[in-house]
Design a protein around this motif. Structure first.
Motif, short mmCIF file in Angstrom:
data_model
loop_
_atom_site.label_atom_id
_atom_site.label_comp_id
_atom_site.label_asym_id
_atom_site.label_seq_id
_atom_site.Cartn_x
_atom_site.Cartn_y
_atom_site.Cartn_z
N THR A 307 0.80 -1.41 -0.17
CA THR A 307 0.09 0.20 0.11
C THR A 307 0.96 1.16 0.06
O THR A 307 0.38 2.29 0.25
CB THR A 307 -0.88 0.06 1.24
OG1 THR A 307 -0.18 0.05 2.61
CG2 THR A 307 -1.69 -1.18 1.33
N ILE A 308 2.12 1.06 0.19
CA ILE A 308 3.13 2.29 -0.06
C ILE A 308 3.75 2.60 -1.34
O ILE A 308 4.25 1.61 -1.94
CB ILE A 308 4.31 2.07 1.05
CG1 ILE A 308 3.37 1.77 2.63
CG2 ILE A 308 5.18 3.17 1.20
CD1 ILE A 308 4.45 1.16 3.52
N ASP A 309 3.62 3.76 -1.82
CA ASP A 309 4.40 4.26 -2.99
C ASP A 309 5.82 4.14 -2.83
O ASP A 309 6.29 4.24 -1.93
CB ASP A 309 3.80 5.59 -3.32
CG ASP A 309 2.51 5.74 -3.78
OD1 ASP A 309 1.67 4.65 -4.23
OD2 ASP A 309 2.11 6.97 -3.31
N GLU A 310 6.47 3.81 -3.85
CA GLU A 310 7.93 3.88 -4.04
C GLU A 310 8.44 5.14 -4.67
O GLU A 310 7.88 5.61 -5.55
CB GLU A 310 8.56 2.75 -4.74
CG GLU A 310 8.35 1.40 -4.03
CD GLU A 310 8.89 0.15 -5.04
OE1 GLU A 310 9.72 0.55 -5.92
OE2 GLU A 310 8.60 -0.97 -4.67
N GLY A 311 9.45 5.84 -3.95
CA GLY A 311 9.82 7.13 -4.48
C GLY A 311 11.37 7.60 -4.33
O GLY A 311 12.10 6.91 -3.57
N ASP A 312 11.40 8.53 -5.08
CA ASP A 312 12.78 9.30 -4.81
C ASP A 312 12.76 10.64 -4.29
O ASP A 312 11.95 11.13 -4.57
CB ASP A 312 13.78 9.04 -6.20
CG ASP A 312 14.00 7.65 -6.58
OD1 ASP A 312 14.08 6.80 -5.65
OD2 ASP A 312 14.13 7.44 -7.90
N LYS A 327 0.70 -0.78 -5.07
CA LYS A 327 -0.33 -1.99 -5.96
C LYS A 327 -1.48 -2.12 -5.29
O LYS A 327 -2.30 -2.53 -5.82
CB LYS A 327 0.64 -3.24 -6.00
CG LYS A 327 2.08 -3.14 -6.67
CD LYS A 327 2.65 -4.52 -6.59
CE LYS A 327 3.96 -4.28 -7.33
NZ LYS A 327 4.76 -5.64 -7.43
N VAL A 328 -1.42 -1.79 -4.18
CA VAL A 328 -2.70 -2.16 -3.15
C VAL A 328 -3.11 -0.62 -2.48
O VAL A 328 -2.48 -0.14 -1.96
CB VAL A 328 -2.78 -3.33 -2.07
CG1 VAL A 328 -4.03 -3.18 -1.27
CG2 VAL A 328 -2.44 -4.47 -2.96
N ARG A 329 -4.42 -0.22 -2.78
CA ARG A 329 -4.81 0.95 -2.13
C ARG A 329 -5.51 0.83 -0.75
O ARG A 329 -5.28 1.79 -0.04
CB ARG A 329 -5.89 1.82 -3.23
CG ARG A 329 -5.49 1.90 -4.44
CD ARG A 329 -6.15 2.86 -5.12
NE ARG A 329 -6.08 3.96 -4.85
CZ ARG A 329 -7.13 5.03 -5.21
NH1 ARG A 329 -8.19 4.42 -6.24
NH2 ARG A 329 -7.37 6.13 -4.82
#
Length: 512
Positions: A307-312, A327-329
């Motif tokens: 449920t967690i976005d991957e980011g930079d 991938k899961v909200r």
């Protein structure tokens, strides 16, 4: 005081009163959320829109989708008739068949399409703008130029809407599934404001055990239903507009197998995404057979990680950019006990919904409702109509035979289990009599009484989907011929409940 002064004073008082009423109405409007536009249009309801989480609408009733046949078989259907050579000595087929989909279903679907709605509105706006342009004198050059630009813009947008409408009209012949019965059923429900769909199917103890405890670890047991719902979602949103349908799926691992591990969760979700051709799943609900047999927390944490976005993070500006969306909200729990729900919350799992067995005959999950209310978690309530038994058809008759299939019941065996837990068929008959009297009093169906009971406890009822032509059976309308409105009691969706204290007392007297 002159004779005019009392009238003047009365007029001033009336003006002040009207001003106060306007201010009160304004304050009330500011403090209360606006009504859901779809429910207001269909049912005259002031009930506000609800979201599961931000960006995911939640319908007042959740549709539980259990296919009437193997999903893969249904996905191979086609509404497009195949031309066959007529047999000898038979009349040739009619060139015009008024019952054919192209003459009745397609026009209704096109009339409700987003492209047609936009086209109609643009035609009205363009007519108004052209009239204003014609009436504006040439000497008002600046205003006339603005109106001319507006007319040109509307004409351009209208041409785009016409192109979209042409695409919709031509899409039916290119899509064999667009008008098959199961697709029509799901369209009817979504058009009724019931846009939230939950995957479903046979479960323990009324299904083959290999489905639950086979080598596949049950992580793909709803694969066919997922494909059906995703196919429907794409079709519906192509016609009605984006982000209209919500799909909730389930993760049911075989915890008794040494083959299962939380590391399998990501791969299972990836398979669901691939099947549904989606970037994100609205909600994954976890079912755990025995919390004492195996620790559920590692699996819940594995779902939480998705449920967690991957980011930079930009090292110079500190700006955060998403490189891979979650991938899961949302995360849901299915049939968890009170302690299991509380443990998940305390472990930091972002639980957004809990699905429980809660209905007019069994309110034992009341403590879970209280817990969820405390933490702002939505509750989905199952078995509102006892699998179809809350129906006039079963009032004053013998109990169904467990060995004979009944098309009006989800599962005869499961329904009879519910009756047994409630106290037997005679006790159910007493309750059905009470529900019938309440339904007659309020001019609604018995089913609406039972479902409203769930809604009044703050839950979102989960009702099984009945397939065309009996779409509205779960709402008390076995035969519904009006294509202009849904076969649902309007009072079911009103903000204020139609059940009064006397009704609740009568229900309590038959369910204690």
């Amino acid at each position: 005081m002159t004779t005019d002064e009392p009238e003047k004073q009365q007029a001033e008082e009336q003006e002040v009163s009207e001003q106060e009423q306007e201010e009160t109405q304004s304050l009330r409007t500011e403090s209360e959320p606006p009504p859901d536009p779809v429910l207001k249009e269909l049912y005259g309801s002031t009930r506000p829109s609800v979201q599961l989480i931000q960006g995911i609408p939640l319908a007042p009733i959740i549709c539980s989708v259990w296919p009437a046949a193997e999903a893969e078989t249904l996905l191979q259907e086609s509404w497009i008739p195949t031309e066959q050579e007529p047999a000898e000595d038979t009349e040739p087929p009619r060139s015009f068949d008024p019952a054919a989909p192209e003459y009745n279903v397609i026009p209704r679907r096109i009339a409700k399409s987003a492209a047609m709605v936009e086209w109609n509105q643009l035609k009205k706006d363009l007519a108004v703008a052209e009239k204003k342009f014609e009436k504006t004198p040439d000497k008002e050059a600046e205003q006339k130029e603005e109106l001319g630009n507006l007319v040109a813009e509307l004409q351009e947008r209208l041409a785009e809407a016409e192109a979209q409408l042409t695409d919709v009209k031509g899409s039916y012949g290119a899509d064999p599934l667009s008008l098959v019965p199961w697709m029509n059923t799901l369209f009817a429900l979504a058009d009724a404001g019931l846009t939230t769909f939950d995957v479903s199917g046979p479960s323990f103890p009324h299904c083959p055990l290999h489905l639950l405890f086979g080598e596949a670890n049950s992580l793909d047991m709803y694969a066919g239903v997922e494909r059906m719902l995703a196919t429907f979602k794409r079709r519906y949103e192509m016609e009605r507009g984006p982000n209209r349908v919500q799909i909730f799926t389930k993760l049911v691992p075989n915890i008794f197998s040494g083959l299962f591990s939380p590391q399998l969760v990501t791969a299972a979700v990836d398979r669901s995404l691939a099947r549904m051709e989606l970037q994100q799943i609205d909600m994954v609900q976890v079912r755990w057979w025995d919390l004492r047999e195996r620790d559920v927390v590692p699996t819940l944490k594995a779902v939480k990680a998705l449920t967690i976005d991957e980011g930079d993070v930009d090292p110079e500006t500190g700006a955060v950019s998403v490189t891979a969306p979650a991938k899961v909200r949302a995360v849901g729990l299915l049939d968890f006990p009170f302690r299991g729900v509380l443990d998940a919350i305390q472990m930091g799992i972002p639980v957004t919904m809990v699905q429980v067995n809660y209905h007019i005959c069994d309110t034992s999950a009341e403590p879970i409702l209280g817990l969820c209310a405390k933490y702002g978690i939505k509750v989905a309530a199952n078995n509102g109509t006892l699998g179809g038994l809350i129906n006039e058809k079963y009032l004053g008759v013998e109990s169904p035979d467990s060995l004979v299939d009944d098309p009006d019941l989800d599962s005869v065996a499961e329904c009879l289990d519910l009756v047994q837990k409630f106290g037997g068929w005679e006790r159910l008959q007493s309750l059905l009599e009470a529900l019938k009297s309440i339904a007659d009093k309020h001019r609604v169906s018995m089913q609406s009484v039972a479902v409203r009971f769930q809604m009044d406890r703050g839950t979102f009822p989960v009702l099984p989907v009945n397939w065309e032509p009996f779409v509205w059976m779960p709402f008390g309308n076995p035969v519904w011929l009006d294509h202009n409105k849904p076969g649902v009691d309007e009072k079911l969706f009103h903000k204020a409940s139609f059940l009064d204290e006397d009704d609740l007392a009568l229900i309590a007297s038959r369910t204690r």
